[in-house]
Design a protein around this motif. Structure first.
Motif, PDB file in Angstrom:
ATOM      1  N   GLN B 140     -23.274 -50.364 -38.983  1.00 30.12           N
ATOM      2  CA  GLN B 140     -22.682 -50.487 -38.084  1.00 30.12           C
ATOM      3  C   GLN B 140     -21.472 -50.895 -38.226  1.00 30.12           C
ATOM      4  OE1 GLN B 140     -23.904 -50.621 -34.405  1.00 30.12           O
ATOM      5  NE2 GLN B 140     -21.922 -50.501 -35.042  1.00 30.12           N
ATOM      6  N   ARG B 141     -21.620 -51.743 -39.185  1.00 26.21           N
ATOM      7  CA  ARG B 141     -20.216 -52.247 -39.436  1.00 26.21           C
ATOM      8  C   ARG B 141     -18.655 -51.356 -39.917  1.00 26.21           C
ATOM      9  NH1 ARG B 141     -20.383 -58.152 -40.885  1.00 26.21           N
ATOM     10  NH2 ARG B 141     -22.196 -58.396 -40.043  1.00 26.21           N
ATOM     11  N   VAL B 142     -19.346 -50.557 -41.156  1.00 29.95           N
ATOM     12  CA  VAL B 142     -18.010 -49.369 -41.113  1.00 29.95           C
ATOM     13  C   VAL B 142     -18.000 -49.096 -39.524  1.00 29.95           C
ATOM     14  CG1 VAL B 142     -18.245 -47.335 -42.591  1.00 29.95           C
ATOM     15  CG2 VAL B 142     -19.699 -49.158 -43.070  1.00 29.95           C
ATOM     16  N   ALA B 143     -18.969 -48.223 -38.931  1.00 24.93           N
ATOM     17  CA  ALA B 143     -18.404 -46.949 -37.825  1.00 24.93           C
ATOM     18  C   ALA B 143     -17.661 -48.324 -37.263  1.00 24.93           C
ATOM     19  CB  ALA B 143     -19.104 -46.884 -36.867  1.00 24.93           C
ATOM     20  N   LEU B 144     -17.386 -49.504 -36.926  1.00 24.56           N
ATOM     21  CA  LEU B 144     -16.967 -50.474 -36.353  1.00 24.56           C
ATOM     22  C   LEU B 144     -14.946 -50.640 -36.925  1.00 24.56           C
ATOM     23  CD1 LEU B 144     -16.741 -51.493 -34.136  1.00 24.56           C
ATOM     24  CD2 LEU B 144     -17.054 -53.709 -35.447  1.00 24.56           C
ATOM     25  N   ALA B 145     -15.177 -50.352 -37.939  1.00 26.99           N
ATOM     26  CA  ALA B 145     -13.893 -50.706 -38.835  1.00 26.99           C
ATOM     27  C   ALA B 145     -13.389 -48.720 -38.933  1.00 26.99           C
ATOM     28  CB  ALA B 145     -13.942 -50.693 -40.332  1.00 26.99           C
ATOM     29  N   ARG B 146     -14.428 -48.528 -39.533  1.00 23.21           N
ATOM     30  CA  ARG B 146     -13.602 -47.135 -39.010  1.00 23.21           C
ATOM     31  C   ARG B 146     -13.319 -47.000 -38.283  1.00 23.21           C
ATOM     32  NH1 ARG B 146     -16.906 -41.805 -39.603  1.00 23.21           N
ATOM     33  NH2 ARG B 146     -18.083 -42.234 -37.496  1.00 23.21           N
ATOM     34  N   ALA B 147     -13.094 -47.306 -36.589  1.00 21.17           N
ATOM     35  CA  ALA B 147     -12.464 -46.793 -35.015  1.00 21.17           C
ATOM     36  C   ALA B 147     -11.671 -47.643 -35.168  1.00 21.17           C
ATOM     37  CB  ALA B 147     -14.192 -47.193 -34.262  1.00 21.17           C
ATOM     38  N   ILE B 148     -11.233 -48.666 -36.221  1.00 17.85           N
ATOM     39  CA  ILE B 148     -10.555 -49.834 -35.026  1.00 17.85           C
ATOM     40  C   ILE B 148      -9.465 -49.947 -35.894  1.00 17.85           C
ATOM     41  CG2 ILE B 148     -11.604 -51.487 -33.698  1.00 17.85           C
ATOM     42  CD1 ILE B 148     -11.989 -53.352 -36.435  1.00 17.85           C
ATOM     43  N   VAL B 149      -9.689 -49.062 -37.449  1.00 20.83           N
ATOM     44  CA  VAL B 149      -8.794 -49.411 -38.422  1.00 20.83           C
ATOM     45  C   VAL B 149      -7.380 -48.766 -37.818  1.00 20.83           C
ATOM     46  CG1 VAL B 149      -9.169 -47.000 -39.853  1.00 20.83           C
ATOM     47  CG2 VAL B 149      -8.298 -48.733 -40.868  1.00 20.83           C
ATOM     48  N   THR B 150      -7.560 -47.464 -37.053  1.00 22.64           N
ATOM     49  CA  THR B 150      -6.077 -46.470 -36.535  1.00 22.64           C
ATOM     50  C   THR B 150      -5.422 -46.844 -35.705  1.00 22.64           C
ATOM     51  OG1 THR B 150      -7.744 -45.349 -35.003  1.00 22.64           O
ATOM     52  CG2 THR B 150      -7.253 -44.054 -37.079  1.00 22.64           C
ATOM     53  N   ARG B 151      -5.700 -48.179 -35.493  1.00 21.53           N
ATOM     54  CA  ARG B 151      -5.578 -48.980 -34.238  1.00 21.53           C
ATOM     55  C   ARG B 151      -5.239 -48.392 -32.952  1.00 21.53           C
ATOM     56  NH1 ARG B 151      -3.478 -53.206 -36.912  1.00 21.53           N
ATOM     57  NH2 ARG B 151      -3.118 -52.657 -39.184  1.00 21.53           N
ATOM     58  N   PRO B 152      -6.534 -48.361 -31.817  1.00 18.28           N
ATOM     59  CA  PRO B 152      -6.690 -47.423 -31.208  1.00 18.28           C
ATOM     60  C   PRO B 152      -6.051 -48.188 -29.706  1.00 18.28           C
ATOM     61  CG  PRO B 152      -8.893 -47.863 -32.282  1.00 18.28           C
ATOM     62  CD  PRO B 152      -7.629 -49.170 -32.970  1.00 18.28           C
ATOM     63  N   ARG B 153      -5.605 -47.026 -29.099  1.00 18.58           N
ATOM     64  CA  ARG B 153      -5.425 -47.910 -27.509  1.00 18.58           C
ATOM     65  C   ARG B 153      -6.800 -48.836 -26.886  1.00 18.58           C
ATOM     66  NH1 ARG B 153      -1.555 -43.957 -24.698  1.00 18.58           N
ATOM     67  NH2 ARG B 153      -4.277 -42.679 -25.048  1.00 18.58           N
ATOM     68  N   VAL B 154      -7.675 -48.527 -27.308  1.00 17.95           N
ATOM     69  CA  VAL B 154      -8.640 -48.673 -26.552  1.00 17.95           C
ATOM     70  C   VAL B 154     -10.303 -48.891 -27.415  1.00 17.95           C
ATOM     71  CG1 VAL B 154      -9.235 -46.580 -24.997  1.00 17.95           C
ATOM     72  CG2 VAL B 154     -10.800 -48.585 -24.692  1.00 17.95           C
ATOM     73  N   LEU B 155     -10.897 -49.371 -27.531  1.00 21.09           N
ATOM     74  CA  LEU B 155     -12.151 -49.369 -28.485  1.00 21.09           C
ATOM     75  C   LEU B 155     -13.160 -48.472 -27.774  1.00 21.09           C
ATOM     76  CD1 LEU B 155     -13.936 -49.579 -31.085  1.00 21.09           C
ATOM     77  CD2 LEU B 155     -14.289 -51.888 -30.821  1.00 21.09           C
ATOM     78  N   LEU B 156     -14.271 -47.351 -27.264  1.00 14.52           N
ATOM     79  CA  LEU B 156     -15.303 -46.861 -27.190  1.00 14.52           C
ATOM     80  C   LEU B 156     -17.044 -47.421 -27.672  1.00 14.52           C
ATOM     81  CD1 LEU B 156     -13.527 -43.692 -25.041  1.00 14.52           C
ATOM     82  CD2 LEU B 156     -13.406 -46.168 -24.557  1.00 14.52           C
ATOM     83  N   LEU B 157     -17.693 -47.862 -27.380  1.00  9.93           N
ATOM     84  CA  LEU B 157     -18.801 -48.036 -28.004  1.00  9.93           C
ATOM     85  C   LEU B 157     -20.042 -47.764 -26.932  1.00  9.93           C
ATOM     86  CD1 LEU B 157     -18.292 -51.962 -28.592  1.00  9.93           C
ATOM     87  CD2 LEU B 157     -17.547 -50.641 -30.436  1.00  9.93           C
ATOM     88  N   ASP B 158     -20.867 -46.949 -27.469  1.00 12.31           N
ATOM     89  CA  ASP B 158     -21.802 -46.267 -26.864  1.00 12.31           C
ATOM     90  C   ASP B 158     -23.008 -46.575 -27.044  1.00 12.31           C
ATOM     91  OD1 ASP B 158     -23.744 -45.103 -25.270  1.00 12.31           O
ATOM     92  OD2 ASP B 158     -23.342 -42.628 -26.935  1.00 12.31           O
ATOM     93  N   GLU B 159     -23.759 -47.679 -26.694  1.00  9.99           N
ATOM     94  CA  GLU B 159     -25.006 -49.021 -27.110  1.00  9.99           C
ATOM     95  C   GLU B 159     -25.470 -48.528 -28.633  1.00  9.99           C
ATOM     96  OE1 GLU B 159     -28.639 -47.754 -25.445  1.00  9.99           O
ATOM     97  OE2 GLU B 159     -27.304 -47.010 -23.746  1.00  9.99           O
ATOM     98  N   PRO B 160     -24.089 -49.451 -29.143  1.00  7.76           N
ATOM     99  CA  PRO B 160     -23.368 -49.365 -30.683  1.00  7.76           C
ATOM    100  C   PRO B 160     -25.256 -50.419 -31.041  1.00  7.76           C
ATOM    101  CG  PRO B 160     -22.318 -50.929 -30.005  1.00  7.76           C
ATOM    102  CD  PRO B 160     -22.801 -49.992 -28.371  1.00  7.76           C
ATOM    103  N   LEU B 161     -25.940 -50.929 -30.809  1.00  2.81           N
ATOM    104  CA  LEU B 161     -26.377 -51.828 -31.144  1.00  2.81           C
ATOM    105  C   LEU B 161     -27.967 -51.906 -30.964  1.00  2.81           C
ATOM    106  CD1 LEU B 161     -24.651 -54.868 -29.911  1.00  2.81           C
ATOM    107  CD2 LEU B 161     -25.060 -54.117 -31.996  1.00  2.81           C
ATOM    108  N   SER B 162     -28.077 -50.444 -30.109  1.00  2.44           N
ATOM    109  CA  SER B 162     -29.448 -50.323 -29.936  1.00  2.44           C
ATOM    110  C   SER B 162     -30.651 -49.708 -31.048  1.00  2.44           C
ATOM    111  CB  SER B 162     -29.803 -49.001 -28.898  1.00  2.44           C
ATOM    112  OG  SER B 162     -28.604 -47.419 -28.708  1.00  2.44           O
ATOM    113  N   ALA B 163     -30.209 -49.255 -31.998  1.00  3.21           N
ATOM    114  CA  ALA B 163     -30.876 -48.990 -32.814  1.00  3.21           C
ATOM    115  C   ALA B 163     -31.305 -50.095 -33.849  1.00  3.21           C
ATOM    116  CB  ALA B 163     -30.413 -47.366 -34.165  1.00  3.21           C
TER     117      ALA B 163
END
Lengths: 294, 352
Positions: B140-163
């Motif tokens: 989960q943390r790796v997925a989050l790091a991968r998503a924010i490292v590119t400095r995106p304009r918006v972060l989208l999370l699709d039920e990230p904690l359900s698993a």
């Protein structure tokens, strides 16, 4: 309670794992023994003989059949040609089969996927000989391909691929393409679509996704398909003979000649085992790469 | 960083209307939860903001750029998937580096930024591991790091904690919130878990059957739900039905329930919602009860003791009501007892 003790040990011991498995394994192994091991041993035996014992002539053990391969460069050249042919056919199968498998696994859904799948495995259902002769009809001068092209194209072309190297490649690719499509389809199918979506969300173009994600992840399928195609094509003889004519002399056709025309079974057997050894050496040398891919 | 505006977006899949003229304003830097049952269109909306699907009608604006026809790879968004979608053929560090290397950044810059991102999610030690060697929370943390490292304009999370399992989920909620604050990124979070939505977000949008039924800060939605659906989907609620009246609603037996928002549109609203924890149980007519309070007679049918609180199930004219009483050391009410329920008018809300 000693009885439960025994049964408990039996149920966990290594020997008991075999007991229920044996009835399931035995038929397959018996069949493999009878169908592969016995004839292969017989052939190995023949390859060390001067004459076939069935012919009634006196015979002795010899290494001359193996020596024949090294005495004349003729066999080595043919073997090199056969390896090149197999490599080329495998490459064409990969180039044609992978995109097809990709479309089947990732783009088409439902009915249209079933229909295209059927077309892909159709060559499996037709007799090999019929398939090759159909190609002969299509490829020869004034044949199907020639006439169709001339009917469509505004200028005159002369297509006579019959008895040529391209004809052999076309026939072999047609026969072996389904292996590549099926093995690639299986590995592509296993790639989760969300991986592709994740890569795209990170800014990857479709080409980057293909290069850095899809091809690396489907490499096991590409490798399996390549092995399945390369090995039989090195020894192929039917397609080269029928579609290649005089251009179709390959290592496989020479082996076939020893068995059906010259009746020099010992030489044919020896050549076969040299081929087997060469293929095994190639696979062995490639195995580090193959293992990493799989 | 940028805000996101969705204007009148509709989408139909075959015969199914997945989104029906949805408009939401996602403020810059905010943490926004899209909440709804499965099939409500929340994931469709998220995928449309991401660029995986395109709307049939309507506009989507990120920052000040209309993006409804821009493909995902050019939207500069970060997305975390339900199953994390880590690339199995790459190490953790290469997963995080992927978005940067696709852009063609220099190797040394990439290495530095990857290290920063892994530090941020507290995985600095695990860069050389493969995804399959990680636990669910680490992935989960790796997925989050991968998503924010590119400095995106918006972060989208699709039920990230359900698993994740319950304890880990609570940890990750706190962690996710910390990282979001630290980075200050506009975050849109899809969930079907109301508790998650309440505890994590600045604003919540509730979706149902492709429509946005209510939108606002968590307190506002919880305290004044606009519909029966919003009241029962976000938290627990007792719904009382009757005829609309001046002060609130009139139940079948003539009892009037006063509601805080009565009189706005009496014809439309004929049911009211009361949160279980707002109701007081008294053994008999209470002298303390002020005249303005709502009162109902009911009988206790069941109680569930949960340590810090007790939930009472009561029967009133065949309807089951729920009351949550904090454990403050007082006497509990026995099963089968006839009791009086009291709550102030401010605690009952007329709903559609």
């Amino acid at each position: 309670m000693p009885q439960t003790d025994v049964s408990q040990r039996a149920s966990t011991g290594p020997r008991s794992q075999w007991r229920p498995a044996l009835p399931l394994l035995l038929p397959a192994y018996l069949w493999l023994t009878v169908a592969i091991f016995l004839p292969l041993s017989a052939m190995a035996f023949f390859s060390f003989m001067t004459e076939l014992p069935l012919s009634g002539k006196p015979w002795a053990f010899t290494l001359a059949n193996y020596a024949a391969f090294f005495e004349k460069s003729f066999y080595a050249v043919l073997l090199r040609d056969s390896l090149r042919l197999a490599l080329e056919v495998t490459l064409w199968c990969a180039l044609l089969g992978f995109p097809c498998a990709y479309v089947l696994a990732k783009i088409l859904k439902g009915r249209s996927r079933e229909a295209i799948f059927l077309l892909v495995i159709l060559p499996f259902w037709s007799n090999g000989l019929v398939r090759v002769f159909s190609w002969a009809i299509a490829l020869r001068g004034n044949g199907l391909l020639d006439r169709t092209l001339n009917a469509i194209l505004p200028f005159q072309v002369n297509v006579d691929l019959m008895f040529s190297y391209p004809a052999i490649v076309i026939g072999l690719v047609h026969s072996y393409l389904p292996y590549m499509v099926l093995t690639c389809y299986l590995t592509l199918q296993a790639i989760d679509d969300s991986l592709i979506e994740a890569a795209r969300s990170l800014g990857a173009s479709r080409f980057t996704v293909l290069r850095r994600l899809i091809i690396p992840l489907s490499l096991p399928g590409l490798v399996a398909g390549s092995v399945l195609i390369f090995v039989p094509v090195v020894g192929s003889f039917m397609e080269p003979r029928i579609l290649g004519g005089r251009a179709g002399t390959f290592y496989g056709t020479v082996i076939e000649d020893q068995f059906v025309a010259v009746f020099n079974w010992p030489l044919g057997a020896a050549l076969s085992f040299i081929l087997l050894a060469v293929v095994l050496i190639i696979l062995g040398a490639a195995s580090p790469i193959l293992k990493r891919a799989a | 960083m940028a805000g996101v505006q969705v204007h009148g977006v509709s989408k139909t899949f075959g015969l199914h209307r997945a989104l029906d003229e949805v408009s939401v304003d996602f403020a810059d830097g905010g943490f926004y939860a899209l909440l709804g049952p499965s099939g409500s269109g929340k994931t469709t909306l998220l995928r449309m903001i991401a660029g995986f699907d395109f709307p049939d009608a309507g506009r989507i604006v990120i920052g000040d750029e209309g993006v409804e026809r821009v493909p995902v790879e050019r939207r500069r968004i970060g997305m975390v998937f339900q199953n994390y979608a880590l690339f199995p053929n790459m190490s953790v560090a290469d997963n995080v580096a992927f978005g940067l290397s696709v852009r063609g950044e220099a190797k040394t810059d990439i290495a530095r930024e990857v290290k920063q991102a892994l530090d941020l999610v507290q995985l600095e030690e695990l860069g050389q591991r493969r995804p399959h060697q990680l636990s669910g929370g680490q992935r989960q943390r790796v997925a989050l790091a991968r998503a924010i490292v590119t400095r995106p304009r918006v972060l989208l999370l699709d039920e990230p904690l359900s698993a994740l399992d319950k304890a880990l989920r609570v940890d990750m909620q706190i962690e996710l919130k910390r990282i979001q604050r630290e980075v200050g990124i506009t975050t849109i979070f899809v969930t079907h878990d109301q508790e998650e939505a309440l505890t994590m977000s600045d604003r919540i949008g509730i979706l149902r059957d492709g429509r946005l039924v209510q939108e606002g800060p968590p307190e506002e939605i919880y305290n004044s739900p606009a519909s029966e659906f919003a009241a029962t989907f976000l938290g627990d609620a007792n719904i009382l039905r009757g005829k609309a009246s001046e002060e609130g609603i009139e139940l079948g037996d003539g009892t009037v329930i006063r509601c805080c928002n009565a009189g706005h549109n009496p014809a439309a609203n004929s049911s009211c919602a009361v949160r279980p924890e707002r109701i007081r149980i008294e053994a008999a007519e209470s002298p303390e009860a002020s005249s303005g309070e709502n009162r109902l007679k009911a009988r206790v049918t069941k109680r569930i003791f949960a340590g810090n609180s007790t939930t009472y199930f009561l029967d009133r004219d065949g309807q089951t009501l729920k009351v949550l009483v904090q454990n403050s050391g007082g006497e509990s009410v026995a099963d089968g007892a006839d009791v009086m329920l009291y709550w102030p008018a401010e605690s009952s809300v007329l709903v559609a």
